[in-house]
Scaffold this motif. Sequence first.
Motif, PDB file in Angstrom:
ATOM      1  N   LYS A   1       0.865  -1.180   0.000  1.00  0.00           N
ATOM      2  CA  LYS A   1       0.000   0.000   0.000  1.00  0.00           C
ATOM      3  C   LYS A   1       0.902   1.232   0.000  1.00  0.00           C
ATOM      4  CE  LYS A   1      -3.818  -2.356   0.855  1.00  0.00           C
ATOM      5  NZ  LYS A   1      -4.330  -3.095  -0.221  1.00  0.00           N
ATOM      6  N   ALA A   2       1.024   1.883  -1.134  1.00  0.00           N
ATOM      7  CA  ALA A   2       1.958   2.998  -1.295  1.00  0.00           C
ATOM      8  C   ALA A   2       1.650   4.155  -0.346  1.00  0.00           C
ATOM      9  CB  ALA A   2       1.944   3.485  -2.732  1.00  0.00           C
ATOM     10  N   PHE A   3       0.395   4.388  -0.045  1.00  0.00           N
ATOM     11  CA  PHE A   3       0.023   5.530   0.789  1.00  0.00           C
ATOM     12  C   PHE A   3      -0.447   5.114   2.172  1.00  0.00           C
ATOM     13  CE2 PHE A   3      -0.513   6.950  -3.623  1.00  0.00           C
ATOM     14  CZ  PHE A   3       0.401   7.984  -3.619  1.00  0.00           C
ATOM     15  N   ALA A   4      -0.113   3.920   2.578  1.00  0.00           N
ATOM     16  CA  ALA A   4      -0.476   3.485   3.927  1.00  0.00           C
ATOM     17  C   ALA A   4       0.248   4.374   4.926  1.00  0.00           C
ATOM     18  CB  ALA A   4      -0.085   2.027   4.127  1.00  0.00           C
ATOM     19  N   GLY A   5      -0.445   4.841   5.895  1.00  0.00           N
ATOM     20  CA  GLY A   5       0.163   5.695   6.912  1.00  0.00           C
ATOM     21  C   GLY A   5       0.226   7.161   6.524  1.00  0.00           C
ATOM     22  N   LEU A   6      -0.203   7.521   5.332  1.00  0.00           N
ATOM     23  CA  LEU A   6      -0.153   8.915   4.896  1.00  0.00           C
ATOM     24  C   LEU A   6      -1.070   9.786   5.749  1.00  0.00           C
ATOM     25  CD1 LEU A   6       0.875  11.033   2.891  1.00  0.00           C
ATOM     26  CD2 LEU A   6      -1.012  10.428   1.397  1.00  0.00           C
TER      27      LEU A   6
END
Length: 125
Positions: free
Chosen positions: A113-118
């Motif tokens: 997930k590239a934007f996990a935690g964004l």
Amino acid sequence: MAIRRRGGLNHSKLDQVVANARRDKEEREKGYRERALKMYPWVCGRCTREFNQQSLHELTVHHRNHNHDDNPLDGSNWELLCLYCHDDEHSRYNNAGLYGDDRPGNGTGTTHKAFAGLEALLKKA
């Protein structure tokens, strides 16, 4: 092609050739392609290209489950596809066997997930 013997046509040989041709035609008509062409409209099931008597040789019968021995009388395992769509379907099937099926919902897609935690990072800012 005339079948000749000395002195003229060999009618019994010619009659046998014609009888064999008729028998072979009847056998073919019992085959799944002929049954499918009688059952379904002459339209490609993917690209919707329409076919006529002159172009009918470009319309193929595709076995949905890829088993050419599965030919139910109701035609439920068949769909008519043009040569190009049929080739594409088999290419996709072969590639799925080689590389895995990456269609959505099959559980074999990417897990990163590239934007996990964004969202958490944006809240800190």
